[in-house]
Write an enzyme that holds these catalytic residues in place. Sequence first.
Site: not given
Ligand SMILES: *Cc1c(COP(=O)(O)O)cnc(C)c1O
Length: 425
Positions: A20, A148, A271
């Site tokens: 980004y 997102y 995460k």
């Molecule tokens: C970070 C995130 C994703 C994507 O995860 P990545 O490991 O970065 O591909 C998908 N959904 C939510 C809610 C997120 O916070």
Amino acid sequence: MKNAPPEWFTHGMGHIWLPYTQMKTAADPLPVARTQGSRITLADGRELIDGIASWWTACHGYNHPHIRAAIQDQLALMPHVMFGGLVHEPALDLARRLVALLPDGLTHVFFCDSGSVAVEVAMKMAVQFWLNKGITARSRFVAFKGGYHGDTFAAMSVCDPEEGMHGLFAKVLPKQLIAELPIDPSSGQAFDALLERYAQDLAGIIVEPLVQGAGGMLFHDAQVLRHLRAAADRHGLLLIFDEIFTGFARTGTLFACEPAGVTPDIITLSKALTGGTMGLGATIATNTVFEAFLSDDPNHALMHGPTFMANPLACAAANASLDLFASEPRLRQVAAMEAALAHGLEPARDLPHVRDVRVKGAIGVVELNRIDDLGALKHRFIEAGVFVRPFRNIVYLTPAFTISEEDLNRLTGAVVSVLKDWTRL
Ligand SMILES: *Cc1c(COP(=O)(O)O)cnc(C)c1O
């Protein structure tokens, strides 16, 4: 910088492409030497208090000895083995433990290597669920403004097309329905009408329960999830909860869907799953979803299999992270953080250009009318000795749950004092 940057930095920067980041104009990133607890040590020796926990992953702080030991033990045995035709103890233990922690009914775990891929798998599961029943029309999704779900193509298609980072790709993405969350009677009726009209084309509904993270740190209450569950049931749609951000206590309960008493048909996790150490994602489905793939037709098998799925090191790290949720008082720490964040950020409410201050669990948010120069604001935070990464018009804190009271106070204090100077301009 006090000293010259290290050689690896000057030699490598010309060859790296950052996330980004407008590589032409962006300020140089900060070279990091090491991390410990809630501290990031830069190559020049400066120490920053970390307000983000590396995109919300490092929930037990960096370098937790229990997770490190688990990874080291697993490294000596088997860093990786393919998951096609082979299984191993860390993955099967982790699957069993996740199922025990998740709401009743979510029973079958598919592992992958990141959050976006976990979302891709969830969407593929939902579409193939219908295909396996011979229903080809149900292939689209309802997703939400402010949502997102990741950066890969299917995941991008269910992000908010305007607020999100993917507007540029609108023409090449699958067309999904992007709705307002049903937060009150009128948006509830609009949502119900939308489903009434399009249900026959829809595979499912995807939402981040309680907190929409990267889309703007927007909160909604548990009633919204009950509304979505009822609507999904009325039309036989699959309900997908993306708990990649909210999962593992970030919102105050182990999973955000708990206070609603709602079980989704599919849930995605990543995460904080490995306590911030290794990439790992999981997509967990109910028995009803799983059974739609049981058939004498080999084409009815779930058609997915990332090379590094269920990596044993990552699964060992995740098991160790779950140990810590059991042995250390994480939920109590999050409750204390909620109070401290609310108290510490409250003075920001009276600053000019501040639109809202809100806190849920270990998430503290200051929303401004706008931020004209994000780069300069980020720099101010570094100067104040904290790592905070504002985006769009949002300044937020999502520290490790193990952060000391003193460091947390310094974080909220830095946010308030930096914004006080900033908004006076
Ligand atoms: C970070 C995130 C994703 C994507 O995860 P990545 O490991 O970065 O591909 C998908 N959904 C939510 C809610 C997120 O916070």
